[in-house]
Design a protein around this motif. Structure first.
Motif, short mmCIF file in Angstrom:
data_model
loop_
_atom_site.label_atom_id
_atom_site.label_comp_id
_atom_site.label_asym_id
_atom_site.label_seq_id
_atom_site.Cartn_x
_atom_site.Cartn_y
_atom_site.Cartn_z
N LEU A 232 -14.05 39.97 20.44
CA LEU A 232 -13.27 40.78 19.51
C LEU A 232 -13.39 40.12 18.15
CD1 LEU A 232 -11.28 43.04 18.81
CD2 LEU A 232 -9.41 41.53 19.51
N GLY A 233 -14.08 40.78 17.24
CA GLY A 233 -14.26 40.25 15.89
C GLY A 233 -13.58 41.14 14.89
N LEU A 234 -12.54 40.63 14.25
CA LEU A 234 -11.78 41.37 13.24
C LEU A 234 -11.86 40.59 11.94
CD1 LEU A 234 -8.66 42.32 15.40
CD2 LEU A 234 -10.67 43.74 14.90
N PHE A 235 -12.50 41.17 10.94
CA PHE A 235 -12.86 40.41 9.74
C PHE A 235 -12.08 40.82 8.50
CE2 PHE A 235 -16.55 41.11 12.55
CZ PHE A 235 -16.64 39.83 13.07
N ALA A 236 -11.05 41.63 8.68
CA ALA A 236 -10.20 42.05 7.56
C ALA A 236 -8.92 42.63 8.13
CB ALA A 236 -10.91 43.09 6.70
N PRO A 237 -7.82 42.59 7.37
CA PRO A 237 -6.57 43.18 7.86
C PRO A 237 -6.70 44.66 8.20
CG PRO A 237 -6.15 41.79 5.96
CD PRO A 237 -7.63 41.92 6.07
N VAL A 238 -7.45 45.41 7.38
CA VAL A 238 -7.69 46.82 7.66
C VAL A 238 -9.20 47.01 7.73
CG1 VAL A 238 -7.16 49.20 6.97
CG2 VAL A 238 -5.51 47.39 6.50
#
Length: 488
Positions: A232-238
């Motif tokens: 799971l790669g999340l690179f920004a708040p939105v």
């Protein structure tokens, strides 16, 4: 809630109709090492690419944008090499002729027409199966790589089921709660959206980590994750930054390459890739970002073309969900388009407009960021707007570039035109000609169906072109999506 249907779902997709081929000869532009059997065969790997908002004018504009003006001809680009047809995009009749991204994504993911705003549900607000869900049932590895938040309309429709695309938190819940025989729908999820997964009411990010997923919160961290991991790669708040503002100018290619690294396996994979922000540039009538996002997509497609050369058992399909903005190449009766003014930007128009208010010489600041030499009159015009509010400055800078390039727009929304379909690799001929967006999902279902028998927890109830989702709970305890718009 709709997720209660999905958790106890029964797979009933024993057979999917195979649409007849077009009988068109092989494209001269397809990779040279593909023999006829490979081109017409069943792909081991399937990569579905959605360029959100990319109507036909965008690909033409991009060809002109990257053209070498020192040569007499306009050189072809990657999109020209892989074009195979067109697709209609209209939603279910209740929503008319012009689709939104949610209805279009539901069609592309499931082969079912639905209403604007629908995420993985039909017109009766009942859940429908996606090709990603079905691929997972066949023990393929699955994933997505997008430049929006991963709970946005397109990626959400491949995993979640919700009556409204606006219910981001509930959609994020579905990413964890919806299962295929006890397994998560997606093994790899790359994009933005930390704020939807790390919430006060529920820390889904922690739940994924506890379930064995590697977590990456930066591009560099993603590079260090061991191959073959669940990620799971999340690179920004939105959403991710606009590509003009991002530190990685090839961010979509980078995410796609890393997703494939973790998905490759002997049983094949299904990967959704979305160039999400072509659409956002169109909504904003921002020609500079539109061409920059198109370039991010183009280098991704070039990478995928090389990947298929090395892995000819892979199918790549690219299309748009709809066209956005009514982009016109030339405007105001002037037979001219001048994309050379767009090639040297060092920041997005949004960033330029916001930052110019803090500059002592705003006109010169804008000129430097645009990479243009401006006249005294143009500098004076830009100086004159520096004290206006953010919205006025943004509009003025976009208008300035539209005037320089002679770009036209008809709307800040979507249009109902057909979109182009591109395909290459194993089985690409199935997508030739004039088709509907639902046909793309049906053809992919057919390819997945031919791989091997699905691993199903319960016996099928009936033959269907989609999944029938049922529950072992009393119906009156569940949300009735035929009556209730929102379910808590």
């Amino acid at each position: 809630m709709i997720k209660q249907f999905v958790r106890t779902s029964i797979l009933s997709c024993a057979s999917i109709a195979v649409l007849a081929g077009c009988g068109i000869t092989e494209s001269a532009h397809q990779p040279a090492n593909h023999n006829r059997a490979q081109l017409q065969g069943v792909p081991k790997n399937i990569i579905m690419v959605v360029a959100d908002g990319m109507g036909p004018a965008y690909t033409t504009a991009y060809r002109n944008y990257v053209d070498d003006p020192t040569t007499p001809n306009i050189e072809p680009v990657v999109f020209d090499d892989i074009l195979v047809g067109n697709a209609s995009t209209y939603p279910a009749q209740v929503s008319g002729y012009v689709t939104d991204s949610a209805a279009a994504a539901t069609a592309l993911a499931s082969g079912v027409k639905s209403y604007n705003g629908a995420i993985g549900v039909d017109v009766n607000k009942q859940p429908v199966n996606s090709v990603m869900y079905y691929a997972k049932s066949k023990s393929m590895r699955t994933g997505l790589a997008v430049t929006s938040q991963i709970v946005h309309a397109t990626p959400a429709s491949y995993i979640a089921h919700n009556e409204s695309r606006k219910n981001y938190n509930e959609i994020a819940d579905d990413f964890f709660d919806v299962r295929v025989n006890g397994e998560f729908v997606a093994d790899v999820m790359l994009g933005g959206g930390t704020s939807y997964f790390e919430r006060e009411d529920r820390d889904i990010l922690a739940q994924f980590i506890d379930a064995g997923y590697e977590y990456a919160d930066s591009y560099n961290r993603l590079a260090s994750v061991p191959a073959g991991s669940n990620v799971l790669g999340l690179f920004a708040p939105v959403a991710l930054p606009a590509v003009l503002d991002d530190k990685r100018k090839n961010r979509l290619k980078y995410l796609t390459k890393n997703a494939i690294k973790h998905l490759e396996n002997d049983n094949g994979f299904f990967l959704l890739v979305e160039a999400s922000q072509v659409d956002w540039a169109g909504h904003a009538n921002d020609i500079a970002s539109a061409m920059a996002e198109m370039h991010d997509l183009a280098i991704t497609m070039e990478y995928l073309r090389d990947y298929v050369e090395a892995n000819p058992d892979t199918l790549v399909v690219l299309t748009a969900d709809h066209s956005t903005g009514g982009l016109t190449i030339g405007a105001n009766g002037d037979y001219r388009w001048s994309p050379e003014h767009l090639k040297s930007l060092s920041a997005s128009v949004m960033t330029i407009a916001l930052e110019m208010a803090n500059e002592e010489n705003p006109g010169e600041f804008v000129a430097a960021k645009l990479g243009l030499s401006l006249t005294e009159q143009e500098l004076a015009t830009l100086n004159s707007i520096s004290n206006q509010d953010d919205k006025t400055r943004l509009s003025a800078v976009k208008t300035f570039l539209d005037t320089k390039t002679n770009t036209g727009w008809t709307t800040g929304g979507h249009t109902g035109v057909d979109v182009e379909v591109f395909a290459f690799g194993a089985g690409y001929q199935s997508f030739m000609g004039q088709i509907d967006n639902t046909d793309i999902a049906k053809k992919i279902f057919s390819f997945i169906d031919k791989k091997q028998p699905a691993k199903i927890a319960f016996p099928s109830k009936k033959v269907s072109t989609n999944i029938e989702l049922t529950s072992d709970e009393d119906d009156d305890e569940l949300c009735d999506f035929k009556e209730d718009w929102r379910c808590n």
